[in-house]
Design a protein around this motif. Structure first.
Motif, PDB file in Angstrom:
ATOM      1  N   SER A 113      24.214 -44.084  17.287  1.00 29.24           N
ATOM      2  CA  SER A 113      24.913 -44.940  16.343  1.00 29.24           C
ATOM      3  C   SER A 113      25.725 -44.155  15.311  1.00 29.24           C
ATOM      4  N   HIS A 125      30.267 -40.938  18.748  1.00 29.03           N
ATOM      5  CA  HIS A 125      30.106 -42.391  18.611  1.00 29.03           C
ATOM      6  C   HIS A 125      31.366 -43.015  18.014  1.00 29.03           C
ATOM      7  N   ILE A 158      24.485 -44.661  25.038  1.00 31.36           N
ATOM      8  CA  ILE A 158      24.033 -45.954  24.527  1.00 31.36           C
ATOM      9  C   ILE A 158      22.836 -45.730  23.610  1.00 31.36           C
ATOM     10  N   GLY A 159      22.834 -46.394  22.475  1.00 35.64           N
ATOM     11  CA  GLY A 159      21.721 -46.236  21.545  1.00 35.64           C
ATOM     12  C   GLY A 159      22.073 -45.296  20.409  1.00 35.64           C
TER      13      GLY A 159
END
Ligand SMILES: Nc1ncnc2c1ncn2[C@@H]1O[C@H](COP(=O)(O)OP(=O)(O)O)[C@@H](O)[C@H]1O
Ligand SMILES: [Mg+2]
Lengths: 232, 250
Positions: free
Chosen positions: B202, B207, B199-200
């Protein structure tokens, strides 16, 4: 000069050399013969200072410089270095003339930029021998240098060794299993017993130098051979 | 003719697997949405190879992996040489090394994020943690098992320590070093992809896989997974090529 007094060597509980005493003068050629496991390689490691764990006394001249030739020709040279790099090792300031002279004598000059895998076993042993002479080692130690070679190669390497010896006269210590080699090369033969190795006897070889390979056929040679064989 | 035969042997198994996947698809063993037509995945894969966005994600992941491998090598190889040469030093470090290797690495990533944030540095640091230990251990083993005669040569000819390490111990350990590098490289790829899924994060292929899954672009997801495999394969092949060139004496 090299003097060994009351030398005892143990690997933990295993005694491999027991009360060894001898003296080798400068420029002598001495062969050590003895059964497998009698401590010959161990003795060479001790003499040359590679192994410092022993009791007794080992003395040599202060400027002693050792050169080593191993039984297995692949051990004697670094496989990732060319002939000339194997000669130099870290020393970039060796005498160029001397390098070329000795490499020509051992027929390695034209192979100077080849790698060991491009050489035969005998040539690798000659390379190790050449290195010892070029570095002006005054003690040249050879541990069964011919035993991994076929007999023609062994004979060639032996001749080249003798030739270099005659011109430089270093002290040479050879371990050998072959009586003919030992007698042909040496001034003295030291016979070791089974483990733990003790000196069983010493035979002085008075054959004239320089010696030809044909000397093996003489009666004098055969007499020496009998004398050494009796000790084994 | 012979060449064709060799190539056909090379491609026979992949082609077989592809055919099997097609059969499974048409038999409808799995939900066709989750297990799409392999031909469509393949088409998607080819399309992605010319897709600027995905290619740049590929490049991003690749440069992270490359940085990881390089830094890991710079740490692992010298440390491995020194510890391998000094066995008693290795013994002192052995417990720590083995313990560190026993921690499931992903358990540590939150810690790396805490210290370094979610940018490149935490990803690369995490990869380095995983890969450098493997490279170190392999390098040390190479030194343990090197031919002791070479050390004797160095000793009798009074070689300097620098020569001993750079011209004797290092080349002697090279086969093990390369083995370590190859394992380290695939671990780095794994590590980087995992961190890109956090998470986080990008960007990067990790991803992109997660993104495709969340948006139900299933063929694309499979195609990106194939891309990560392609990257791992290429890295391994390049390393093997370098190894063959470097260790020319074997
Ligand atoms: N590093 C060592 N550690 C323990 N034992 C050894 C070691 N080196 C040699 N030995 C043992 O010492 C004995 C003598 O070995 P070595 O000197 O190699 O004999 P040789 O060269 O006469 O065949 C052998 O029994 C051998 O197993
Ligand atoms: Mg021996």
């Amino acid at each position: 000069m090299l003097r060994v007094k009351n030398l005892v060597k143990k690997y933990s509980d295993l005694k491999v050399l027991d009360n060894i005493n001898f003296r080798i003068d400068d420029g002598e050629v001495v062969s050590i013969i003895g059964p497998n496991g009698s401590g010959k390689t161990t003795l060479l490691n001790l003499i040359s200072g590679l192994d410092k764990d022993f009791s007794g006394v080992i003395n040599h001249t202060t400027n002693a410089k050792f050169g080593f030739v191993f039984q297995n020709s692949d051990d004697s040279v670094l496989p990732w270095k060319t002939v000339i790099e194997n000669i130099h090792l870290h020393d970039k300031n060796l005498d160029k003339k001397r390098i070329s002279k000795i490499l020509r004598e051992t027929n390695l000059w034209k192979f100077r930029n080849k790698y060991p895998y491009q050489l035969s076993g005998g040539m690798k042993q000659l390379l190790a021998i050449s290195r010892a002479f070029i570095h002006e080692c005054n003690f040249i130690i050879l541990d069964e240098p011919f035993s991994s070679l076929d007999c023609q190669m062994a004979s060639l390497v032996r001749q080249k060794l003798m030739q270099l010896y005659e011109s430089e006269k270093p002290t040479v210590i050879i371990v050998s299993h072959n009586l003919d080699d030992a007698i042909l090369l040496s001034d003295r033969i030291v016979v070791l017993s089974n483990r733990p190795g003790k000196i069983k006897g010493v035979v002085n070889i008075g054959l004239q130098r320089p010696r030809m390979e044909s000397a093996v056929l003489s009666n004098e040679f055969l007499d020496y051979k009998r004398e050494v064989a009796k000790l084994i | 003719m012979k060449e064709t035969f060799r190539l056909s042997k090379y491609f026979a198994v992949p082609a077989g697997i592809f055919a099997l996947a097609v059969i499974i698809y048409y038999l409808g063993i799995f939900n066709k949405l989750l297990f799409p037509n392999p031909a469509i995945i393949l088409k998607e894969f080819v399309l992605l190879l010319t897709n600027k966005e995905i290619v740049s994600e590929f490049g991003l992941t690749f440069s992270r992996v490359l940085a990881t491998v390089l830094i890991s090598a710079l740490i692992g190889i010298p440390a491995g040489l020194v510890l391998g040469y000094n066995k008693s030093l290795y013994r002192s470090f052995e417990f720590v090394i083995d313990f560190c290797r026993s921690i499931p690495p992903i358990a540590l990533f939150p810690l790396f994020m805490l210290f370094l944030g979610i940018g490149d540095s935490s990803k690369i640091a995490y990869g380095v943690w995983v890969a450098s230990l493997v490279i170190l251990v392999n390098t040390s083993y190479g030194v343990f098992h090197l031919n002791k005669a070479y050390l004797k040569i160095a000793q009798v000819y009074n070689a300097t320590k620098l020569y001993l390490f750079s011209h004797i111990i290092f080349p002697a350990a090279l086969p093990n070093i390369f083995a370590g590098l190859r394992i380290g490289a695939s671990l780095s790829l794994m590590a980087i992809i995992v961190t890109e899924m956090f998470i986080g994060s990008s960007n990067g292929l990790g991803h992109a896989i997660l993104d495709a899954q969340l948006n139900y672009k299933i063929p694309q997801m499979y195609a990106i997974i194939l891309m990560t495999g392609l990257m791992g394969y290429l890295i391994n092949q390049v390393l093997m090529l370098i190894e063959k060139r470097t260790i020319h004496w074997i």
